[in-house]
Design a protein around this motif. Structure first.
Motif, PDB file in Angstrom:
ATOM      1  N   MET A   1       0.852  -1.196   0.000  1.00  0.00           N
ATOM      2  CA  MET A   1       0.000   0.000   0.000  1.00  0.00           C
ATOM      3  C   MET A   1       0.883   1.240   0.000  1.00  0.00           C
ATOM      4  SD  MET A   1      -3.034   0.989   2.687  1.00  0.00           S
ATOM      5  CE  MET A   1      -4.042   2.425   2.409  1.00  0.00           C
ATOM      6  N   SER A   2       0.612   2.171  -0.906  1.00  0.00           N
ATOM      7  CA  SER A   2       1.456   3.347  -1.010  1.00  0.00           C
ATOM      8  C   SER A   2       1.212   4.297   0.153  1.00  0.00           C
ATOM      9  CB  SER A   2       1.187   4.068  -2.337  1.00  0.00           C
ATOM     10  OG  SER A   2      -0.164   4.459  -2.423  1.00  0.00           O
ATOM     11  N   ALA A   3       2.252   5.027   0.500  1.00  0.00           N
ATOM     12  CA  ALA A   3       2.141   5.989   1.599  1.00  0.00           C
ATOM     13  C   ALA A   3       1.228   7.137   1.182  1.00  0.00           C
ATOM     14  CB  ALA A   3       3.529   6.514   1.955  1.00  0.00           C
ATOM     15  N   PRO A   4       0.503   7.719   2.134  1.00  0.00           N
ATOM     16  CA  PRO A   4      -0.391   8.833   1.800  1.00  0.00           C
ATOM     17  C   PRO A   4       0.397  10.063   1.382  1.00  0.00           C
ATOM     18  CG  PRO A   4      -0.238   8.562   4.175  1.00  0.00           C
ATOM     19  CD  PRO A   4       0.459   7.380   3.570  1.00  0.00           C
ATOM     20  N   LEU A   5      -0.201  10.855   0.521  1.00  0.00           N
ATOM     21  CA  LEU A   5       0.404  12.134   0.152  1.00  0.00           C
ATOM     22  C   LEU A   5       0.444  13.045   1.366  1.00  0.00           C
ATOM     23  CD1 LEU A   5      -1.346  12.914  -3.253  1.00  0.00           C
ATOM     24  CD2 LEU A   5       1.119  12.672  -2.910  1.00  0.00           C
ATOM     25  N   GLN A   6       1.598  13.637   1.607  1.00  0.00           N
ATOM     26  CA  GLN A   6       1.751  14.585   2.701  1.00  0.00           C
ATOM     27  C   GLN A   6       1.728  16.005   2.104  1.00  0.00           C
ATOM     28  OE1 GLN A   6       1.858  13.719   5.911  1.00  0.00           O
ATOM     29  NE2 GLN A   6       1.954  11.514   5.558  1.00  0.00           N
ATOM     30  N   ILE A   7       0.662  16.743   2.408  1.00  0.00           N
ATOM     31  CA  ILE A   7       0.467  18.079   1.852  1.00  0.00           C
ATOM     32  C   ILE A   7       0.480  19.084   2.988  1.00  0.00           C
ATOM     33  CG2 ILE A   7      -1.048  19.571   0.507  1.00  0.00           C
ATOM     34  CD1 ILE A   7      -2.247  17.031  -0.745  1.00  0.00           C
ATOM     35  N   GLY A   8       1.380  20.047   2.912  1.00  0.00           N
ATOM     36  CA  GLY A   8       1.510  21.024   3.990  1.00  0.00           C
ATOM     37  C   GLY A   8       1.312  22.437   3.492  1.00  0.00           C
ATOM     38  N   LEU A   9       0.512  23.207   4.217  1.00  0.00           N
ATOM     39  CA  LEU A   9       0.291  24.611   3.892  1.00  0.00           C
ATOM     40  C   LEU A   9       0.733  25.463   5.068  1.00  0.00           C
ATOM     41  CD1 LEU A   9      -2.523  22.872   2.888  1.00  0.00           C
ATOM     42  CD2 LEU A   9      -2.640  24.951   1.520  1.00  0.00           C
ATOM     43  N   MET A  10       1.490  26.491   4.769  1.00  0.00           N
ATOM     44  CA  MET A  10       1.986  27.372   5.810  1.00  0.00           C
ATOM     45  C   MET A  10       0.875  28.313   6.268  1.00  0.00           C
ATOM     46  SD  MET A  10       4.915  26.058   5.544  1.00  0.00           S
ATOM     47  CE  MET A  10       5.602  26.963   6.941  1.00  0.00           C
ATOM     48  N   ILE A  11       0.845  28.602   7.565  1.00  0.00           N
ATOM     49  CA  ILE A  11       0.017  29.691   8.052  1.00  0.00           C
ATOM     50  C   ILE A  11       0.911  30.645   8.837  1.00  0.00           C
ATOM     51  CG2 ILE A  11      -2.138  28.396   8.039  1.00  0.00           C
ATOM     52  CD1 ILE A  11      -1.946  28.023  10.996  1.00  0.00           C
ATOM     53  N   PHE A  12       0.471  31.887   8.922  1.00  0.00           N
ATOM     54  CA  PHE A  12       1.267  32.927   9.572  1.00  0.00           C
ATOM     55  C   PHE A  12       0.347  34.117   9.823  1.00  0.00           C
ATOM     56  CE2 PHE A  12       1.832  32.799   4.959  1.00  0.00           C
ATOM     57  CZ  PHE A  12       1.363  34.040   4.578  1.00  0.00           C
ATOM     58  N   PRO A  13       0.710  35.004  10.722  1.00  0.00           N
ATOM     59  CA  PRO A  13      -0.158  36.142  11.015  1.00  0.00           C
ATOM     60  C   PRO A  13      -0.451  36.965   9.763  1.00  0.00           C
ATOM     61  CG  PRO A  13       1.516  35.920  12.707  1.00  0.00           C
ATOM     62  CD  PRO A  13       1.880  34.951  11.627  1.00  0.00           C
ATOM     63  N   LYS A  14      -1.733  37.325   9.612  1.00  0.00           N
ATOM     64  CA  LYS A  14      -2.229  38.139   8.491  1.00  0.00           C
ATOM     65  C   LYS A  14      -2.146  37.412   7.157  1.00  0.00           C
ATOM     66  CE  LYS A  14      -1.262  42.539  10.791  1.00  0.00           C
ATOM     67  NZ  LYS A  14      -0.560  43.850  10.688  1.00  0.00           N
ATOM     68  N   VAL A  15      -2.266  36.096   7.198  1.00  0.00           N
ATOM     69  CA  VAL A  15      -2.426  35.336   5.967  1.00  0.00           C
ATOM     70  C   VAL A  15      -3.825  35.616   5.423  1.00  0.00           C
ATOM     71  CG1 VAL A  15      -3.294  33.264   7.150  1.00  0.00           C
ATOM     72  CG2 VAL A  15      -2.203  33.043   4.907  1.00  0.00           C
ATOM     73  N   THR A  16      -3.972  35.633   4.101  1.00  0.00           N
ATOM     74  CA  THR A  16      -5.301  35.744   3.508  1.00  0.00           C
ATOM     75  C   THR A  16      -5.959  34.379   3.566  1.00  0.00           C
ATOM     76  OG1 THR A  16      -4.740  37.596   2.062  1.00  0.00           O
ATOM     77  CG2 THR A  16      -6.592  36.227   1.381  1.00  0.00           C
ATOM     78  N   GLN A  17      -7.031  34.283   4.348  1.00  0.00           N
ATOM     79  CA  GLN A  17      -7.571  32.958   4.648  1.00  0.00           C
ATOM     80  C   GLN A  17      -8.049  32.226   3.394  1.00  0.00           C
ATOM     81  OE1 GLN A  17     -10.851  31.801   4.502  1.00  0.00           O
ATOM     82  NE2 GLN A  17     -11.832  33.721   3.861  1.00  0.00           N
ATOM     83  N   LEU A  18      -8.590  32.929   2.395  1.00  0.00           N
ATOM     84  CA  LEU A  18      -9.074  32.227   1.210  1.00  0.00           C
ATOM     85  C   LEU A  18      -7.933  31.664   0.377  1.00  0.00           C
ATOM     86  CD1 LEU A  18     -11.499  31.317  -0.397  1.00  0.00           C
ATOM     87  CD2 LEU A  18     -11.549  33.553  -1.532  1.00  0.00           C
ATOM     88  N   ASP A  19      -6.762  32.313   0.419  1.00  0.00           N
ATOM     89  CA  ASP A  19      -5.572  31.729  -0.217  1.00  0.00           C
ATOM     90  C   ASP A  19      -5.312  30.332   0.337  1.00  0.00           C
ATOM     91  OD1 ASP A  19      -5.262  34.241  -1.352  1.00  0.00           O
ATOM     92  OD2 ASP A  19      -3.286  34.615  -0.503  1.00  0.00           O
ATOM     93  N   LEU A  20      -5.581  30.184   1.618  1.00  0.00           N
ATOM     94  CA  LEU A  20      -5.334  28.928   2.325  1.00  0.00           C
ATOM     95  C   LEU A  20      -6.517  27.974   2.228  1.00  0.00           C
ATOM     96  CD1 LEU A  20      -3.599  27.346   4.561  1.00  0.00           C
ATOM     97  CD2 LEU A  20      -5.139  28.467   6.186  1.00  0.00           C
ATOM     98  N   THR A  21      -7.709  28.467   2.557  1.00  0.00           N
ATOM     99  CA  THR A  21      -8.851  27.566   2.720  1.00  0.00           C
ATOM    100  C   THR A  21      -9.389  27.033   1.399  1.00  0.00           C
ATOM    101  OG1 THR A  21     -10.311  29.504   2.894  1.00  0.00           O
ATOM    102  CG2 THR A  21      -9.534  28.511   4.951  1.00  0.00           C
ATOM    103  N   ALA A  33      -4.970  11.557   1.286  1.00  0.00           N
ATOM    104  CA  ALA A  33      -4.007  12.627   1.555  1.00  0.00           C
ATOM    105  C   ALA A  33      -4.069  13.062   3.013  1.00  0.00           C
ATOM    106  CB  ALA A  33      -4.288  13.822   0.657  1.00  0.00           C
ATOM    107  N   GLN A  34      -2.922  13.420   3.555  1.00  0.00           N
ATOM    108  CA  GLN A  34      -2.839  14.017   4.888  1.00  0.00           C
ATOM    109  C   GLN A  34      -2.468  15.482   4.712  1.00  0.00           C
ATOM    110  OE1 GLN A  34      -0.213  11.756   7.414  1.00  0.00           O
ATOM    111  NE2 GLN A  34      -1.563   9.971   7.462  1.00  0.00           N
ATOM    112  N   VAL A  35      -3.323  16.374   5.215  1.00  0.00           N
ATOM    113  CA  VAL A  35      -3.139  17.806   5.043  1.00  0.00           C
ATOM    114  C   VAL A  35      -2.713  18.423   6.371  1.00  0.00           C
ATOM    115  CG1 VAL A  35      -4.223  19.970   4.348  1.00  0.00           C
ATOM    116  CG2 VAL A  35      -4.860  17.831   3.207  1.00  0.00           C
TER     117      VAL A  35
END
Length: 234
Positions: A1-21, A33-35
């Protein structure tokens, strides 16, 4: 069984939430996938709106990622000169399959030395800053250059994420996610780009953002000067 995709998104103060969400919603629909939402510490992080975001892991505890993504927002003006953020990105980029961003997140990738010689997209107000980091500005919603995949401003994050899913997994999966989200945009006005917005609206926006542009310019110049003093990252 293949390992799950590891997907990481950076957050930081004053990030634009829609860029992230926007991308988070897409990536969370990828089977297996693991986010991860990543910041220096596990603590609430204020976005540029009323929403507060909670990291799921820290720089120190984050696993090696297949996808590293930096969203944008006014907070990137600080992140382009944040040594911890830039070091984390450079370290993850050594083994990540895809190095990505949304909106002005590409400026942070650039400040980390990760866009030199690559075409990249960003928000229309920031496109002129990319070249300071050796990137080649692309005025597109999504820009794919080898394993650097960058999205334009804010709402382009959904387009970016669907494009990346089609590359990582397959088009069928990406289209199924698009249908699940009912992503079928039909904007009420044709003013979503400086190329199509009425002249008076474009002039109004440029006047409003002038002070912020001056602050960003100063931050970018400092970041670019520092980058020129260190060996470029791969």
């Amino acid at each position: 069984m293949s390992a799950p995709l590891q997907i990481g998104l950076m957050i930081f103060p004053k990030v634009t939430q829609l860029d992230l969400t926007g991308p988070v919603q897409v990536f969370s629909s990828v089977p297996g996938a693991q986010v991860h939402l990543i910041w220096k510490r596990i603590e609430p992080v204020p976005s540029d709106s009323v929403l507060t975001l909670t990291p799921t892991t820290t720089f120190a505890d984050c696993p090696q990622l297949d996808v590293i993504c930096v969203p944008g927002g006014v907070g990137t003006d600080d992140m382009v000169n944040d040594a911890e953020m830039l070091a984390f990105l450079r370290k993850q980029a050594e083994a990540a399959r895809y190095i990505t961003s949304v909106c002005t997140g590409s400026l942070v990738l650039g400040a980390a030395g990760l866009l030199k010689g690559y075409r990249a997209a960003t928000h229309w107000t920031a496109v002129d800053f990319l070249s300071e980091f050796g990137a080649i500005p692309a005025k597109t919603r999504v820009c794919v250059d080898r394993n650097r995949i960058t999205g334009g401003g804010v709402t382009a994050g959904i387009d970016f994420a669907l494009t990346l899913v089609s590359i990582m997994v397959d088009r069928k999966t990406a289209e199924a996610i698009q249908l699940r989200l009912e992503y079928n945009p039909a904007p009420p006005f044709n003013s979503g780009s400086p190329d199509t917005a009425p002249a008076e609206i474009l002039a109004l926006m440029k006047e409003r953002i002038a002070p912020a542009q001056a602050r960003r310019s100063e931050a970018i110049h400092r970041a670019a000067a520092r980058l020129n003093d260190i060996a470029p990252a791969g």
